[in-house]
Design an enzyme around this catalytic site. Structure first.
Site, PDB file in Angstrom:
ATOM      1  N   ASP A 264      -3.871   6.225   4.511  1.00  0.00           N
ATOM      2  CA  ASP A 264      -3.797   4.980   5.294  1.00  0.00           C
ATOM      3  C   ASP A 264      -2.329   4.810   5.687  1.00  0.00           C
ATOM      4  O   ASP A 264      -1.495   5.687   5.403  1.00  0.00           O
ATOM      5  CB  ASP A 264      -4.312   3.780   4.480  1.00  0.00           C
ATOM      6  CG  ASP A 264      -4.870   2.660   5.376  1.00  0.00           C
ATOM      7  OD1 ASP A 264      -4.167   2.253   6.322  1.00  0.00           O
ATOM      8  OD2 ASP A 264      -5.997   2.204   5.129  1.00  0.00           O
TER       9      ASP A 264
ATOM     10  N   ASP B  68      -0.804   8.174   9.782  1.00  0.00           N
ATOM     11  CA  ASP B  68      -1.061   7.406  10.997  1.00  0.00           C
ATOM     12  C   ASP B  68      -1.971   8.270  11.855  1.00  0.00           C
ATOM     13  O   ASP B  68      -1.544   9.297  12.392  1.00  0.00           O
ATOM     14  CB  ASP B  68       0.257   7.109  11.726  1.00  0.00           C
ATOM     15  CG  ASP B  68       0.034   6.393  13.057  1.00  0.00           C
ATOM     16  OD1 ASP B  68      -1.139   6.254  13.481  1.00  0.00           O
ATOM     17  OD2 ASP B  68       1.035   5.986  13.676  1.00  0.00           O
ATOM     18  N   VAL B  69      -3.231   7.865  11.975  1.00  0.00           N
ATOM     19  CA  VAL B  69      -4.218   8.731  12.635  1.00  0.00           C
ATOM     20  C   VAL B  69      -3.905   8.986  14.107  1.00  0.00           C
ATOM     21  O   VAL B  69      -4.416   9.936  14.688  1.00  0.00           O
ATOM     22  CB  VAL B  69      -5.658   8.178  12.504  1.00  0.00           C
ATOM     23  CG1 VAL B  69      -6.095   8.137  11.050  1.00  0.00           C
ATOM     24  CG2 VAL B  69      -5.807   6.813  13.175  1.00  0.00           C
TER      25      VAL B  69
ATOM     26  N   TYR C  37     -11.953  -1.805  22.515  1.00  0.00           N
ATOM     27  CA  TYR C  37     -12.664  -1.414  21.288  1.00  0.00           C
ATOM     28  C   TYR C  37     -14.011  -0.779  21.636  1.00  0.00           C
ATOM     29  O   TYR C  37     -14.374   0.276  21.113  1.00  0.00           O
ATOM     30  CB  TYR C  37     -12.859  -2.658  20.424  1.00  0.00           C
ATOM     31  CG  TYR C  37     -13.477  -2.403  19.066  1.00  0.00           C
ATOM     32  CD1 TYR C  37     -12.718  -1.898  18.017  1.00  0.00           C
ATOM     33  CD2 TYR C  37     -14.817  -2.690  18.825  1.00  0.00           C
ATOM     34  CE1 TYR C  37     -13.275  -1.689  16.758  1.00  0.00           C
ATOM     35  CE2 TYR C  37     -15.382  -2.484  17.577  1.00  0.00           C
ATOM     36  CZ  TYR C  37     -14.615  -1.985  16.550  1.00  0.00           C
ATOM     37  OH  TYR C  37     -15.168  -1.770  15.314  1.00  0.00           O
TER      38      TYR C  37
ATOM     39  N   LYS D  72     -15.178   3.024  20.810  1.00  0.00           N
ATOM     40  CA  LYS D  72     -16.290   3.297  19.883  1.00  0.00           C
ATOM     41  C   LYS D  72     -17.424   4.042  20.592  1.00  0.00           C
ATOM     42  O   LYS D  72     -18.127   4.846  19.983  1.00  0.00           O
ATOM     43  CB  LYS D  72     -16.789   1.995  19.254  1.00  0.00           C
ATOM     44  CG  LYS D  72     -15.767   1.348  18.314  1.00  0.00           C
ATOM     45  CD  LYS D  72     -15.419   2.253  17.146  1.00  0.00           C
ATOM     46  CE  LYS D  72     -14.504   1.583  16.138  1.00  0.00           C
ATOM     47  NZ  LYS D  72     -14.191   2.454  14.986  1.00  0.00           N
TER      48      LYS D  72
ATOM     49  N   ILE E 234     -19.773  -6.530   9.203  1.00  0.00           N
ATOM     50  CA  ILE E 234     -19.500  -6.196   7.801  1.00  0.00           C
ATOM     51  C   ILE E 234     -18.320  -7.041   7.321  1.00  0.00           C
ATOM     52  O   ILE E 234     -17.285  -7.108   7.996  1.00  0.00           O
ATOM     53  CB  ILE E 234     -19.156  -4.695   7.647  1.00  0.00           C
ATOM     54  CG1 ILE E 234     -20.186  -3.804   8.359  1.00  0.00           C
ATOM     55  CG2 ILE E 234     -19.039  -4.330   6.158  1.00  0.00           C
ATOM     56  CD1 ILE E 234     -21.610  -3.919   7.874  1.00  0.00           C
TER      57      ILE E 234
ATOM     58  N   THR F 271     -15.256  -7.531   5.949  1.00  0.00           N
ATOM     59  CA  THR F 271     -14.030  -6.803   5.589  1.00  0.00           C
ATOM     60  C   THR F 271     -12.842  -7.568   6.177  1.00  0.00           C
ATOM     61  O   THR F 271     -13.017  -8.461   7.024  1.00  0.00           O
ATOM     62  CB  THR F 271     -14.014  -5.381   6.200  1.00  0.00           C
ATOM     63  OG1 THR F 271     -13.791  -5.498   7.604  1.00  0.00           O
ATOM     64  CG2 THR F 271     -15.294  -4.622   5.933  1.00  0.00           C
TER      65      THR F 271
HETATM   66  P1  NAD Z   1     -10.162  -2.922   7.780  1.00  0.00           P
HETATM   67  O1  NAD Z   1      -9.222  -3.608   8.693  1.00  0.00           O
HETATM   68  O2  NAD Z   1     -10.446  -3.488   6.453  1.00  0.00           O
HETATM   69  O3  NAD Z   1      -9.741  -1.387   7.588  1.00  0.00           O
HETATM   70  C1  NAD Z   1      -9.184  -0.625   8.618  1.00  0.00           C
HETATM   71  C2  NAD Z   1      -8.144   0.288   7.990  1.00  0.00           C
HETATM   72  O4  NAD Z   1      -7.611   1.144   9.016  1.00  0.00           O
HETATM   73  C3  NAD Z   1      -6.957  -0.492   7.402  1.00  0.00           C
HETATM   74  O5  NAD Z   1      -6.770  -0.118   6.056  1.00  0.00           O
HETATM   75  C4  NAD Z   1      -5.792  -0.105   8.272  1.00  0.00           C
HETATM   76  O6  NAD Z   1      -4.548  -0.032   7.587  1.00  0.00           O
HETATM   77  C5  NAD Z   1      -6.231   1.265   8.766  1.00  0.00           C
HETATM   78  N1  NAD Z   1      -5.519   1.661   9.983  1.00  0.00           N
HETATM   79  C6  NAD Z   1      -5.269   0.911  11.096  1.00  0.00           C
HETATM   80  N2  NAD Z   1      -4.532   1.617  11.973  1.00  0.00           N
HETATM   81  C7  NAD Z   1      -4.326   2.834  11.409  1.00  0.00           C
HETATM   82  C8  NAD Z   1      -3.633   3.997  11.818  1.00  0.00           C
HETATM   83  N3  NAD Z   1      -2.998   4.061  12.993  1.00  0.00           N
HETATM   84  N4  NAD Z   1      -3.626   5.066  10.996  1.00  0.00           N
HETATM   85  C9  NAD Z   1      -4.270   5.026   9.797  1.00  0.00           C
HETATM   86  N5  NAD Z   1      -4.924   3.946   9.346  1.00  0.00           N
HETATM   87  C10 NAD Z   1      -4.951   2.862  10.147  1.00  0.00           C
HETATM   88  O7  NAD Z   1     -11.500  -2.803   8.636  1.00  0.00           O
HETATM   89  P2  NAD Z   1     -12.945  -2.216   8.276  1.00  0.00           P
HETATM   90  O8  NAD Z   1     -13.912  -3.238   8.666  1.00  0.00           O
HETATM   91  O9  NAD Z   1     -12.980  -1.612   6.937  1.00  0.00           O
HETATM   92  O10 NAD Z   1     -13.020  -1.083   9.395  1.00  0.00           O
HETATM   93  C11 NAD Z   1     -13.256   0.270   9.104  1.00  0.00           C
HETATM   94  C12 NAD Z   1     -13.902   0.917  10.327  1.00  0.00           C
HETATM   95  O11 NAD Z   1     -15.191   0.336  10.520  1.00  0.00           O
HETATM   96  C13 NAD Z   1     -13.130   0.715  11.622  1.00  0.00           C
HETATM   97  O12 NAD Z   1     -13.168   1.913  12.384  1.00  0.00           O
HETATM   98  C14 NAD Z   1     -13.917  -0.379  12.319  1.00  0.00           C
HETATM   99  O13 NAD Z   1     -13.774  -0.332  13.718  1.00  0.00           O
HETATM  100  C15 NAD Z   1     -15.323  -0.046  11.867  1.00  0.00           C
HETATM  101  N6  NAD Z   1     -16.258  -1.159  11.989  1.00  0.00           N
HETATM  102  C16 NAD Z   1     -16.075  -2.294  11.265  1.00  0.00           C
HETATM  103  C17 NAD Z   1     -16.999  -3.329  11.420  1.00  0.00           C
HETATM  104  C18 NAD Z   1     -16.880  -4.631  10.663  1.00  0.00           C
HETATM  105  O14 NAD Z   1     -17.633  -5.565  10.959  1.00  0.00           O
HETATM  106  N7  NAD Z   1     -15.987  -4.755   9.708  1.00  0.00           N
HETATM  107  C19 NAD Z   1     -18.085  -3.193  12.293  1.00  0.00           C
HETATM  108  C20 NAD Z   1     -18.226  -2.003  12.992  1.00  0.00           C
HETATM  109  C21 NAD Z   1     -17.304  -0.985  12.833  1.00  0.00           C
END
Ligand code: NAD
Length: 251
Positions: free
Chosen positions: A38, A64-65, A156, A160, A189, A191
């Site tokens: 991360d 950093d992805v 976004y 996606k 979700i 989070t």
């Molecule tokens: P979150 O914000 O808790 O986690 C996202 C993580 O990505 C964080 O730890 C952040 O530090 C990391 N991150 C951000 N930019 C980065 C980078 N450049 N390099 C490396 N890491 C980086 O959110 P989450 O809900 O756990 O999201 C996880 C995935 O699920 C994401 O791809 C999000 O789009 C997807 N998602 C989430 C939901 C939801 O409702 N939470 C719904 C659909 C999809």
């Protein structure tokens, strides 16, 4: 059932976030050794301390992805430590909510760089180590917003949607090379990504109202889908989109 990932080496991006940490915890409990990555090193150290009790070998790396150089460094360290990779879970993601006209070019570029380019960079960098596995699995995190339009979150949604088709074409490309590629599509979700919205609107949040189960999902419910796709029980599953949304896109 336990030990569903025994002997497997898995790399997770965005591993300190809501879905990423739930996935790391479940994978470790199921016997995988992990490279958890991360942006924030403090949070990675805290995660590794929590995972220590499982007995898994856990190695942390700042990644950093959106940076090819960052991927190269982490994959090289993974090669030196493990020599192969069995599972790549691309979880890292960011969101920006404005629609087409409200999205700035800066925000567009950043969201695409992290969510879309980051997923491609990760697959590209990891392919040689995944090929060395012989039975590898890539899991890319898309969203219900990679399937249907919402009228907002233009960058976004574009990113996606791209993750969905990138996963499918890679599934076809690597099907005979022992590498499966699938996408997971979470609904709402609970989070940190959307916690402010959930705190403010609760069960009246419009997407929750539209979700037949009338609740937000838990990160562990997405981790369970990741586990199925990571393990050998999904050995004939590639190029699919696993929707985990409480029925949100069923109507
Ligand atoms: P979150 O914000 O808790 O986690 C996202 C993580 O990505 C964080 O730890 C952040 O530090 C990391 N991150 C951000 N930019 C980065 C980078 N450049 N390099 C490396 N890491 C980086 O959110 P989450 O809900 O756990 O999201 C996880 C995935 O699920 C994401 O791809 C999000 O789009 C997807 N998602 C989430 C939901 C939801 O409702 N939470 C719904 C659909 C999809």
């Amino acid at each position: 059932m336990t030990g569903r990932l025994t002997g497997k080496i898995a790399l997770i991006t965005g591993a300190t976030g809501g879905i990423g940490s739930a996935t790391a915890e479940l994978f470790a409990r199921e016997g995988a050794d992990l490279i958890v990555t991360d942006l924030a090193e403090d949070a990675l150290r805290e995660l590794a301390a929590r995972l220590a009790a499982t007995g898994a070998e856990v190695f942390t790396a700042r990644l950093d992805v959106s940076s090819a150089e960052s991927w190269h460094e982490v994959i090289e360290r993974t090669r030196q430590r493990f020599g192969r990779l069995d599972v790549l879970v691309n979880v890292a993601g960011i969101v920006d909510w404005p629609g087409v006209e409200g999205t700035t070019q800066e925000s567009w570029d950043r969201v695409i760089a992290v969510n879309q380019t980051g997923t491609w960079l990760g697959m590209k960098a990891a392919m040689p180590l995944l090929r060395a596995s012989g039975r590898a699995s890539i899991i890319n995190t898309s969203s219900v917003l990679g399937l249907v339009g919402s009228g907002a979150a233009a960058a976004y949604q574009a990113s996606k949607g791209a993750v969905r088709l990138l996963s499918k074409t890679a599934a076809v490309e690597y099907a005979t090379q022992g590498i499966r590629v699938n996408s997971v599509h979470p609904g709402v979700i609970a989070t940190p990504m959307i916690q402010d919205i959930l705190d403010e609107e609760g069960d009246q949040q419009p997407d929750i109202v539209r979700t037949p189960m009338r609740r937000a999902g838990h990160p562990g419910e997405i981790a369970a889908a990741m586990l199925f796709l990571a393990g050998d029980e999904s050995s004939f599953v590639t190029g699919t989109e696993l929707v985990v949304d409480g029925g949100l896109t069923a109507h």
